[in-house]
Design a protein around this motif. Structure first.
Motif, PDB file in Angstrom:
ATOM      1  N   ARG A   1     -48.339  39.193  42.675  1.00 40.73           N
ATOM      2  CA  ARG A   1     -47.501  40.282  43.173  1.00 40.73           C
ATOM      3  C   ARG A   1     -47.596  41.530  42.301  1.00 40.73           C
ATOM      4  NH1 ARG A   1     -43.262  39.927  46.799  1.00 40.73           N
ATOM      5  NH2 ARG A   1     -43.139  37.964  47.926  1.00 40.73           N
ATOM      6  N   TYR A   2     -47.566  41.359  40.967  1.00 43.29           N
ATOM      7  CA  TYR A   2     -47.430  42.591  40.210  1.00 43.29           C
ATOM      8  C   TYR A   2     -48.748  43.323  39.965  1.00 43.29           C
ATOM      9  CZ  TYR A   2     -48.199  39.937  35.788  1.00 43.29           C
ATOM     10  OH  TYR A   2     -48.683  39.150  34.772  1.00 43.29           O
ATOM     11  N   THR A   3     -49.881  42.844  40.559  1.00 42.77           N
ATOM     12  CA  THR A   3     -51.119  43.654  40.607  1.00 42.77           C
ATOM     13  C   THR A   3     -51.494  43.990  42.046  1.00 42.77           C
ATOM     14  OG1 THR A   3     -52.454  41.634  40.601  1.00 42.77           O
ATOM     15  CG2 THR A   3     -52.012  42.676  38.461  1.00 42.77           C
ATOM     16  N   LYS A   4     -50.524  43.814  42.945  1.00 39.00           N
ATOM     17  CA  LYS A   4     -50.791  44.043  44.365  1.00 39.00           C
ATOM     18  C   LYS A   4     -51.217  45.490  44.637  1.00 39.00           C
ATOM     19  CE  LYS A   4     -48.501  43.970  48.856  1.00 39.00           C
ATOM     20  NZ  LYS A   4     -47.242  43.676  49.585  1.00 39.00           N
ATOM     21  N   LYS A   5     -50.461  46.441  44.106  1.00 44.15           N
ATOM     22  CA  LYS A   5     -50.761  47.854  44.367  1.00 44.15           C
ATOM     23  C   LYS A   5     -52.104  48.262  43.764  1.00 44.15           C
ATOM     24  CE  LYS A   5     -46.068  49.587  45.020  1.00 44.15           C
ATOM     25  NZ  LYS A   5     -45.058  50.577  44.591  1.00 44.15           N
ATOM     26  N   ASN A   6     -52.421  47.712  42.579  1.00 43.28           N
ATOM     27  CA  ASN A   6     -53.720  48.009  41.975  1.00 43.28           C
ATOM     28  C   ASN A   6     -54.854  47.497  42.852  1.00 43.28           C
ATOM     29  OD1 ASN A   6     -51.639  47.278  39.654  1.00 43.28           O
ATOM     30  ND2 ASN A   6     -52.962  48.954  38.921  1.00 43.28           N
ATOM     31  N   TYR A   7     -54.638  46.312  43.399  1.00 39.62           N
ATOM     32  CA  TYR A   7     -55.648  45.719  44.278  1.00 39.62           C
ATOM     33  C   TYR A   7     -55.862  46.595  45.519  1.00 39.62           C
ATOM     34  CZ  TYR A   7     -58.060  42.280  47.183  1.00 39.62           C
ATOM     35  OH  TYR A   7     -58.960  41.644  47.986  1.00 39.62           O
ATOM     36  N   GLU A   8     -54.762  47.032  46.115  1.00 39.03           N
ATOM     37  CA  GLU A   8     -54.871  47.853  47.319  1.00 39.03           C
ATOM     38  C   GLU A   8     -55.565  49.178  47.019  1.00 39.03           C
ATOM     39  OE1 GLU A   8     -50.816  48.106  48.484  1.00 39.03           O
ATOM     40  OE2 GLU A   8     -50.827  46.192  49.578  1.00 39.03           O
ATOM     41  N   TYR A   9     -55.265  49.721  45.851  1.00 48.35           N
ATOM     42  CA  TYR A   9     -55.905  50.973  45.468  1.00 48.35           C
ATOM     43  C   TYR A   9     -57.407  50.787  45.307  1.00 48.35           C
ATOM     44  CZ  TYR A   9     -57.535  54.698  42.396  1.00 48.35           C
ATOM     45  OH  TYR A   9     -58.270  55.719  41.833  1.00 48.35           O
ATOM     46  N   LEU A  10     -57.840  49.735  44.595  1.00 48.36           N
ATOM     47  CA  LEU A  10     -59.265  49.496  44.377  1.00 48.36           C
ATOM     48  C   LEU A  10     -59.972  49.180  45.692  1.00 48.36           C
ATOM     49  CD1 LEU A  10     -59.204  47.406  41.072  1.00 48.36           C
ATOM     50  CD2 LEU A  10     -59.806  49.818  41.363  1.00 48.36           C
ATOM     51  N   LEU A  11     -59.286  48.481  46.567  1.00 47.60           N
ATOM     52  CA  LEU A  11     -59.868  48.176  47.865  1.00 47.60           C
ATOM     53  C   LEU A  11     -60.161  49.452  48.642  1.00 47.60           C
ATOM     54  CD1 LEU A  11     -60.655  45.980  49.917  1.00 47.60           C
ATOM     55  CD2 LEU A  11     -58.279  46.017  50.724  1.00 47.60           C
ATOM     56  N   SER A  12     -59.218  50.373  48.558  1.00 51.94           N
ATOM     57  CA  SER A  12     -59.419  51.654  49.239  1.00 51.94           C
ATOM     58  C   SER A  12     -60.570  52.435  48.625  1.00 51.94           C
ATOM     59  CB  SER A  12     -58.126  52.467  49.175  1.00 51.94           C
ATOM     60  OG  SER A  12     -58.307  53.750  49.709  1.00 51.94           O
TER      61      SER A  12
ATOM     62  N   TYR B   1     -70.069  36.008  45.847  1.00 59.59           N
ATOM     63  CA  TYR B   1     -69.691  37.032  46.817  1.00 59.59           C
ATOM     64  C   TYR B   1     -69.069  36.371  48.043  1.00 59.59           C
ATOM     65  CZ  TYR B   1     -72.234  40.500  44.081  1.00 59.59           C
ATOM     66  OH  TYR B   1     -72.633  41.333  43.070  1.00 59.59           O
ATOM     67  N   GLU B   2     -67.956  36.986  48.524  1.00 58.85           N
ATOM     68  CA  GLU B   2     -67.254  36.432  49.676  1.00 58.85           C
ATOM     69  C   GLU B   2     -67.889  36.909  50.962  1.00 58.85           C
ATOM     70  OE1 GLU B   2     -64.768  34.350  49.647  1.00 58.85           O
ATOM     71  OE2 GLU B   2     -64.237  34.372  47.519  1.00 58.85           O
ATOM     72  N   GLU B   3     -67.943  36.010  51.915  1.00 56.11           N
ATOM     73  CA  GLU B   3     -68.453  36.396  53.214  1.00 56.11           C
ATOM     74  C   GLU B   3     -67.322  36.843  54.130  1.00 56.11           C
ATOM     75  OE1 GLU B   3     -70.607  33.130  54.750  1.00 56.11           O
ATOM     76  OE2 GLU B   3     -72.189  33.205  53.197  1.00 56.11           O
ATOM     77  N   THR B   4     -66.080  36.422  53.799  1.00 60.40           N
ATOM     78  CA  THR B   4     -64.921  36.800  54.621  1.00 60.40           C
ATOM     79  C   THR B   4     -64.375  38.134  54.164  1.00 60.40           C
ATOM     80  OG1 THR B   4     -63.464  35.625  53.139  1.00 60.40           O
ATOM     81  CG2 THR B   4     -64.338  34.391  55.006  1.00 60.40           C
ATOM     82  N   ALA B   5     -63.461  38.675  54.978  1.00 60.70           N
ATOM     83  CA  ALA B   5     -62.838  39.955  54.609  1.00 60.70           C
ATOM     84  C   ALA B   5     -61.944  39.767  53.392  1.00 60.70           C
ATOM     85  CB  ALA B   5     -62.029  40.489  55.799  1.00 60.70           C
ATOM     86  N   PRO B   6     -61.838  40.760  52.540  1.00 56.16           N
ATOM     87  CA  PRO B   6     -60.979  40.641  51.346  1.00 56.16           C
ATOM     88  C   PRO B   6     -59.508  40.495  51.719  1.00 56.16           C
ATOM     89  CG  PRO B   6     -61.724  42.903  51.617  1.00 56.16           C
ATOM     90  CD  PRO B   6     -62.482  42.098  52.630  1.00 56.16           C
ATOM     91  N   ASN B   7     -58.785  39.761  50.867  1.00 59.04           N
ATOM     92  CA  ASN B   7     -57.344  39.501  51.092  1.00 59.04           C
ATOM     93  C   ASN B   7     -56.563  40.028  49.889  1.00 59.04           C
ATOM     94  OD1 ASN B   7     -54.801  38.517  51.527  1.00 59.04           O
ATOM     95  ND2 ASN B   7     -55.503  36.495  52.237  1.00 59.04           N
ATOM     96  N   ALA B   8     -55.652  40.961  50.141  1.00 60.82           N
ATOM     97  CA  ALA B   8     -54.899  41.581  49.044  1.00 60.82           C
ATOM     98  C   ALA B   8     -53.810  40.686  48.487  1.00 60.82           C
ATOM     99  CB  ALA B   8     -54.288  42.888  49.515  1.00 60.82           C
ATOM    100  N   ILE B   9     -53.498  39.624  49.226  1.00 58.97           N
ATOM    101  CA  ILE B   9     -52.426  38.745  48.770  1.00 58.97           C
ATOM    102  C   ILE B   9     -52.978  37.556  48.002  1.00 58.97           C
ATOM    103  CG2 ILE B   9     -50.489  37.288  49.481  1.00 58.97           C
ATOM    104  CD1 ILE B   9     -50.081  40.288  49.849  1.00 58.97           C
ATOM    105  N   ALA B  10     -54.076  37.002  48.509  1.00 57.95           N
ATOM    106  CA  ALA B  10     -54.610  35.791  47.904  1.00 57.95           C
ATOM    107  C   ALA B  10     -55.399  36.119  46.643  1.00 57.95           C
ATOM    108  CB  ALA B  10     -55.489  35.048  48.902  1.00 57.95           C
ATOM    109  N   GLY B  11     -55.693  35.099  45.891  1.00 57.34           N
ATOM    110  CA  GLY B  11     -56.498  35.238  44.695  1.00 57.34           C
ATOM    111  C   GLY B  11     -57.080  33.900  44.331  1.00 57.34           C
ATOM    112  N   THR B  12     -58.000  33.883  43.398  1.00 53.74           N
ATOM    113  CA  THR B  12     -58.618  32.634  42.958  1.00 53.74           C
ATOM    114  C   THR B  12     -58.082  32.288  41.581  1.00 53.74           C
ATOM    115  OG1 THR B  12     -60.623  33.119  44.204  1.00 53.74           O
ATOM    116  CG2 THR B  12     -60.773  31.443  42.473  1.00 53.74           C
ATOM    117  N   TYR B  13     -57.471  31.098  41.476  1.00 50.84           N
ATOM    118  CA  TYR B  13     -56.928  30.671  40.184  1.00 50.84           C
ATOM    119  C   TYR B  13     -57.956  29.807  39.489  1.00 50.84           C
ATOM    120  CZ  TYR B  13     -53.773  28.809  36.694  1.00 50.84           C
ATOM    121  OH  TYR B  13     -53.180  28.470  35.514  1.00 50.84           O
TER     122      TYR B  13
END
Length: 496
Positions: free
Chosen positions: A60-71, A126-138
């Protein structure tokens, strides 16, 4: 407050006050710290369940950073080749315990962590699916991190990835502060509750016990001149009140004992004084007889009569002393009988009349009681009462012609005896005390008005032991009237 109630309240305080106080304090801290977290990390959700899930929290607390980089990857992917731009992005992530890694094809072109971090082999493909701003790999390895991956294409056609790496070892400092503050607050609440209970118990239990301890020490040392203050209605206060009552009774007993010792000494002194006069007379007249001073039959008879009179005075004093000792130990030998009032007092008056006639004192007797009225009394002790009162009247007759009136009256369930004289009377200030032991209205002592000072106290004791009552009225220079009553004897009629 009762001790049982106090203990019940103490139990409730121990259980509920810390719990309630801790809940209130933690609730306040939670609101304060969560507001700070929302402002610092941009977490806007009002559901704080994610605080219990570290992966969800880190996500959650890197959500906005992720959305920014995605853009940015979609708009200007070549920005990720600009090191200055990457440093600025990494600096922002560093404030959230995260860092940036940029990969081009199979090569890492930027790693935001200065120390040794993840390698290319540790990163996901590299992912073949569309990126997900909520999920992540632990990644559960030596470094236990959450990896958010954004795959994109550089303008030269090569593949690229931007990774946001967040370490799960790092906790939010606000959460750490919340835990520390909560722990400290609970400790302070427990200390405050304990201090409050200690003060309350000390005020209600320990302090009164300390007072009792001091009071006990005073009594042990023989000091009874103190007061044990008590307030409240609990068991300790009741114990203090009982202790204070015991102290008062001990003091009264000690004072009575001291007064009794003084009275005994005074009695001995009075008896010694009153015996001295007749003994001196007996010695003088007996020496006169031995020396032949009484040389005529008339003188010898006079001397012998005087010796006999003084011996009788001494005998009366000794009898009074003996009776007093029996009264003092409640051992008066009573012999109660059923007596006819008229017959009994007629005999008494006949004896008294002869003695008064010899002393030139007038006697008037009036009996207003029916001939069949009976009483239960000890004839010898009742005669002692009448004789003591009459004898006391004789001592203080100051008129040229002394007069004593005796009246017997019927007053319902009692017969009332009145013995009146025309003597000097008793002062109003002395009248309430004349029946007390050793009290003498006339402080002077001489052979005419001497006495042990216990005659009327003996009279009062005998009358009270007969179930009666005695009192007196008097006017100075006019005379005194003594009254006493004795209950009539009544036959008990039983129903058949």
């Amino acid at each position: 407050m009762k001790l049982r109630t106090r203990l019940t309240i103490s139990f409730c305080i121990i259980i509920f006050v810390p719990i309630l106080s801790a809940c209130l304090v933690l609730f306040g801290f939670q609101k304060s710290h969560m507001k700070t977290i929302e402002q610092t990390y941009g977490i806007e959700s009002k559901n704080y369940n994610y605080l219990m899930n570290s992966v969800q929290l880190l996500n959650r607390y890197t959500k906005k950073n992720y959305e920014y980089l995605l853009s940015e990857t979609s708009k200007n992917p070549d920005h990720f080749l600009d090191r200055a731009y990457l440093e600025s992005v990494n600096k922002e992530l560093d404030e959230k315990y995260s860092y940036l890694i940029v990969r081009k094809e199979d090569k890492l072109i930027y790693v935001g962590k200065k120390t040794e971090g993840l390698t290319a082999d540790d990163l996901p493909e590299y992912e073949e699916t569309a990126p997900n701003a909520i999920a992540g790999t632990y990644v559960d390895g030596d470094e236990q991190v959450l990896i958010k991956q954004i795959d994109f294409m550089f303008t030269d056609g090569e593949r690229g990835s931007a990774f946001i790496i967040t370490s799960s070892h790092e906790l939010l400092p606000e959460i750490q502060s919340l835990i520390v503050d909560g722990f400290v607050s609970i400790i302070l609440i427990l200390l405050f509750t304990a201090a409050m209970l200690i003060i309350w118990i000390y005020q209600g239990i320990i302090r009164p016990i300390k007072k009792l301890e001091v009071a006990t020490l005073n009594i042990q040392q023989g000091n009874l001149d103190f007061t044990l203050e008590t307030d409240g209605k609990d068991e300790i206060s009741e114990l203090c009140a009982s202790f204070e009552e015991m102290r008062k009774r001990l003091k009264e007993s000690a004072e009575k004992q001291m007064a009794s010792e003084r009275e005994n000494k005074e009695l001995i002194s009075n008896i010694a004084h009153d015996l001295k006069t007749p003994i001196t007379a007996v010695k003088g007249y007996s020496e006169g007889l031995l020396d032949g001073v009484a040389d005529t039959p008339e003188k010898r008879e006079k001397y012998l009569r005087t010796i006999n009179s003084k011996a009788n005075e001494m005998d009366a004093l000794l009898n009074e002393l003996t009776l007093y000792s029996k009264i003092d130990t409640n051992r008066i030998p009573y012999n109660f009988n059923k007596l006819n009032v008229a017959a009994y007092f007629n005999d008494c008056i006949e004896e008294i009349g002869m003695d008064l006639e010899n002393k030139n004192i007038g006697l008037a007797y009036f009996n207003y009681v029916d001939n069949d009225v009976m009483i239960i009394a000890d004839p010898e002790q009742l005669k002692r009462v009448v004789n003591n009162i009459v004898g006391n009247s004789i001592k203080y007759l100051d008129k040229k012609q002394g007069l004593i009136n005796i009246r017997i009256k019927d007053v319902g369930d009692f017969i009332q005896v009145e013995i009146e004289d025309n003597g000097r009377g008793i002062a109003a200030k002395d009248l309430p005390y004349i029946f007390e032991r050793f009290y003498r209205a006339d402080a002077s002592r001489n052979s005419a008005t001497g006495g042990s000072g216990i005659g009327l106290s003996i009279v009062k004791k005998i009358i009270e032991d007969h179930g009666g009552k005695i009192w007196a009225t008097s006017k100075e220079s006019v005379g005194t009237v003594m009254y006493f009553v004795i209950r009539k004897y009544q036959e008990v009629i039983q129903d058949e």
